[in-house]
Motif scaffolding. Structure first.
Motif, PDB file in Angstrom:
ATOM      1  N   LEU A 100      16.625  -3.179  10.347  1.00 18.89           N
ATOM      2  CA  LEU A 100      16.831  -3.031  11.794  1.00 18.89           C
ATOM      3  C   LEU A 100      18.143  -3.651  12.267  1.00 18.89           C
ATOM      4  N   ALA A 101      18.825  -4.346  11.379  1.00 18.92           N
ATOM      5  CA  ALA A 101      20.089  -4.979  11.778  1.00 18.92           C
ATOM      6  C   ALA A 101      21.136  -4.738  10.701  1.00 18.92           C
ATOM      7  N   ASN A 156      20.621 -11.933   4.352  1.00 18.48           N
ATOM      8  CA  ASN A 156      20.886 -10.556   4.759  1.00 18.48           C
ATOM      9  C   ASN A 156      22.186 -10.430   5.557  1.00 18.48           C
ATOM     10  N   GLY A 157      22.970 -11.498   5.617  1.00 17.66           N
ATOM     11  CA  GLY A 157      24.263 -11.427   6.294  1.00 17.66           C
ATOM     12  C   GLY A 157      24.184 -11.489   7.805  1.00 17.66           C
ATOM     13  N   LEU A 158      23.028 -11.883   8.360  1.00 19.49           N
ATOM     14  CA  LEU A 158      22.890 -12.013   9.818  1.00 19.49           C
ATOM     15  C   LEU A 158      23.242 -13.426  10.247  1.00 19.49           C
ATOM     16  N   GLU A 159      23.607 -13.552  11.513  1.00 21.57           N
ATOM     17  CA  GLU A 159      23.924 -14.872  12.034  1.00 21.57           C
ATOM     18  C   GLU A 159      22.735 -15.406  12.825  1.00 21.57           C
ATOM     19  N   PRO A 160      22.065 -16.457  12.335  1.00 22.09           N
ATOM     20  CA  PRO A 160      20.962 -17.017  13.117  1.00 22.09           C
ATOM     21  C   PRO A 160      21.493 -17.820  14.299  1.00 22.09           C
ATOM     22  N   VAL A 161      20.964 -17.545  15.499  1.00 25.87           N
ATOM     23  CA  VAL A 161      21.343 -18.303  16.698  1.00 25.87           C
ATOM     24  C   VAL A 161      20.128 -19.140  17.078  1.00 25.87           C
ATOM     25  N   LEU A 162      20.215 -20.446  16.819  1.00 28.23           N
ATOM     26  CA  LEU A 162      19.073 -21.343  17.018  1.00 28.23           C
ATOM     27  C   LEU A 162      19.183 -22.006  18.376  1.00 28.23           C
ATOM     28  N   ARG A 182       9.811   1.288  25.672  1.00 30.09           N
ATOM     29  CA  ARG A 182      11.245   1.104  25.722  1.00 30.09           C
ATOM     30  C   ARG A 182      11.864   1.945  24.610  1.00 30.09           C
ATOM     31  N   PRO A 183      13.021   2.548  24.855  1.00 28.46           N
ATOM     32  CA  PRO A 183      13.627   3.393  23.825  1.00 28.46           C
ATOM     33  C   PRO A 183      14.069   2.562  22.627  1.00 28.46           C
ATOM     34  N   LEU A 184      14.165   3.211  21.479  1.00 30.22           N
ATOM     35  CA  LEU A 184      14.668   2.516  20.300  1.00 30.22           C
ATOM     36  C   LEU A 184      16.095   2.065  20.567  1.00 30.22           C
ATOM     37  N   PRO A 185      16.462   0.895  20.013  1.00 29.84           N
ATOM     38  CA  PRO A 185      17.857   0.484  20.133  1.00 29.84           C
ATOM     39  C   PRO A 185      18.735   1.536  19.452  1.00 29.84           C
ATOM     40  N   ASP A 186      19.994   1.651  19.883  1.00 26.79           N
ATOM     41  CA  ASP A 186      20.850   2.627  19.207  1.00 26.79           C
ATOM     42  C   ASP A 186      21.202   2.126  17.807  1.00 26.79           C
ATOM     43  N   ALA A 187      21.945   2.919  17.066  1.00 28.10           N
ATOM     44  CA  ALA A 187      22.329   2.598  15.692  1.00 28.10           C
ATOM     45  C   ALA A 187      21.138   2.507  14.749  1.00 28.10           C
ATOM     46  N   LEU A 188      20.048   3.199  15.074  1.00 26.44           N
ATOM     47  CA  LEU A 188      18.982   3.381  14.107  1.00 26.44           C
ATOM     48  C   LEU A 188      18.907   4.876  13.819  1.00 26.44           C
ATOM     49  N   PRO A 189      18.712   5.353  12.608  1.00 31.55           N
ATOM     50  CA  PRO A 189      18.637   4.517  11.428  1.00 31.55           C
ATOM     51  C   PRO A 189      19.956   3.808  11.128  1.00 31.55           C
ATOM     52  N   ARG A 190      19.811   2.715  10.416  1.00 29.15           N
ATOM     53  CA  ARG A 190      20.955   1.931  10.037  1.00 29.15           C
ATOM     54  C   ARG A 190      21.941   2.771   9.214  1.00 29.15           C
ATOM     55  N   ASP A 191      23.250   2.503   9.413  1.00 24.65           N
ATOM     56  CA  ASP A 191      24.282   3.222   8.632  1.00 24.65           C
ATOM     57  C   ASP A 191      23.910   3.166   7.159  1.00 24.65           C
ATOM     58  N   GLY A 192      24.024   4.258   6.489  1.00 26.48           N
ATOM     59  CA  GLY A 192      23.810   4.261   5.049  1.00 26.48           C
ATOM     60  C   GLY A 192      22.364   4.480   4.677  1.00 26.48           C
ATOM     61  N   TYR A 193      21.426   4.303   5.632  1.00 32.07           N
ATOM     62  CA  TYR A 193      20.020   4.536   5.320  1.00 32.07           C
ATOM     63  C   TYR A 193      19.635   5.982   5.617  1.00 32.07           C
ATOM     64  N   GLY A 194      20.490   6.668   6.357  1.00 31.25           N
ATOM     65  CA  GLY A 194      20.185   8.020   6.809  1.00 31.25           C
ATOM     66  C   GLY A 194      19.638   8.938   5.730  1.00 31.25           C
TER      67      GLY A 194
END
Ligand SMILES: *Cc1c(COP(=O)(O)O)cnc(C)c1O
Length: 369
Positions: free
Chosen positions: A114-115, A138-144, A17-29
């Motif tokens: 990755l996020a 890391n500022g992510l939203e966990p969806v339980l 499967r192709p890599l998700p878009d937006a990789l590399p993460r902004d600012g990591y380039g």
């Protein structure tokens, strides 16, 4: 001088499967891996390390360890360790492997690498408590999301969350339950983002996804030296996945996360003690069978485990665990776990320990009846 692994230059297998878009993460380039070249020399004066040696008490305590292992920075990447991990897992390309100070750290780093803050990470719950923890830091939203009634992941719910990262834990902690192959495959086929399968307990289970991770493209499998290999104190975990995904995680992690002694211990164990580990895992599986029937014989209803622990619902679990601790055995109490209620999570051990644990549990339950 750095040696960038050519971000994005590695192509996935045609079926991947192709890599998700937006990789590399902004600012990591602009970032590249820290990979100093270390030719063999008589004196390495490049890293500001102590040229007079290691503290004598440490050198003495560590007996046969070469003092250079103590005074110098470890190699980056840790090639011998990565090759040992690849061999042990039947992974053909060591670039599809990365290691860090525990698989905890890999989960943490992949949420950064990755996020992006604000993205979702979806998982069935209850599961490994560090996942929502690292999601938050890391500022992510966990969806339980709830499990199905027979402790499979609910693929429809996970896919509907449309999360950047979908986390599967197989076998799951704290329930010990496995996921069905069908559900995992469906999530792998249909999830939009990256799928991580946490296989901390894979050595006690009948199914691993390590081989698929090498070629899938969007799957990262995390595993650890902490459980079956008996090296929790050394802090070594690893991830298997497409090199381009691992590269992003590695950028987020930074260099020098595995101490030289930990590297040595993990490499040695993988190279020389895989058979020892398999024997101990077989012991653990036998103990799990024994413990499960002992609990059933007590009229309790343990969950079917494929890990090295058993979760058993009991009323007032915290009080029962406290009473057992007074008797000399510590088990983990959970209060009001979704779909379970109060429960104890009991790690399996040698027969003598298990019989003592069951005796103590009976006494403690009687007191609290
Ligand atoms: C124990 C455990 C880990 C932790 O692994 P480390 O490599 O020791 O950080 C990861 N995931 C799950 C589900 C665990 O139970």
């Amino acid at each position: 001088m750095t040696n960038d692994t050519n971000r994005g230059g590695l192509t996935a297998a045609p079926s991947a499967r192709p890599l998700p878009d937006a990789l590399p993460r902004d600012g990591y380039g602009p970032l590249s891996l820290y990979a100093p070249v270390r030719p063999a020399v008589d004196h390495d004066l490049s890293d500001n390390t102590n040229q007079w040696g290691a503290p004598p008490s440490v050198a003495a305590a560590l007996g046969g360890v070469n003092p250079v292992v103590l005074t110098q920075y470890p190699a980056q990447p840790t090639t011998a360790l990565l090759e040992a991990i690849a061999r042990y897992n039947g992974v053909t390309d060591a670039r599809a492997v990365m290691a860090s100070c525990g698989s905890d750290d890999l989960l943490d780093c992949m949420m950064r690498g990755l996020a992006r803050p604000g993205d979702r990470i979806a998982l069935s719950w209850p599961s490994f408590s560090m996942v929502p923890y690292f999601a938050r830091t890391n500022g992510l939203e966990p969806v339980l999301l709830p499990f199905t009634h027979d402790w499979d992941a609910n693929a429809d719910a996970l896919l509907a969350a449309n999360a950047r990262i979908t986390y599967l834990c197989a076998p799951n902690n704290p329930t010990g339950t496995p996921l069905t192959e069908r559900t995992v495959q469906r999530v792998l086929d249909e999830a939009n983002g990256v799928v991580v399968i946490d296989e901390a307990y894979a050595e006690f289970s009948s199914r691993t996804w390590a081989k698929e991770a090498e070629t899938h493209g969007r799957l990262v499998v995390t595993r650890t030296m902490s459980k079956a290999f008996g090296l929790a104190g050394m802090r070594v975990g690893y991830a298997i996945g497409h090199p381009a995904l691992l590269h992003e995680i590695e950028i987020a992690r930074g260099p020098y996360k595995i101490g030289a002694l930990s590297d040595l211990a993990a490499t040695t164990a993988l190279t020389h003690d895989a058979a020892w580990m398999r024997d101990r895992a077989a012991d653990a599986i036998a103990a799990r069978t024994w413990l499960t029937s002992a609990l059933l014989n007590m009229g309790l209803a343990p969950l079917p485990s494929e890990a090295n622990f058993v979760l058993v619902p009991v009323p007032d679990a915290s009080a029962v665990a406290a009473r057992m601790a007074e008797g000399g055995i510590l088990v983990r109490a959970f209060t009001a776990l979704p779909g379970v209620g109060d429960a104890l999570r009991i790690t399996v051990g040698p027969p003598g320990v298990m019989t003592r644990c069951i005796a103590l549990l009976s006494e403690s339950l009687a007191v609290h009846a």
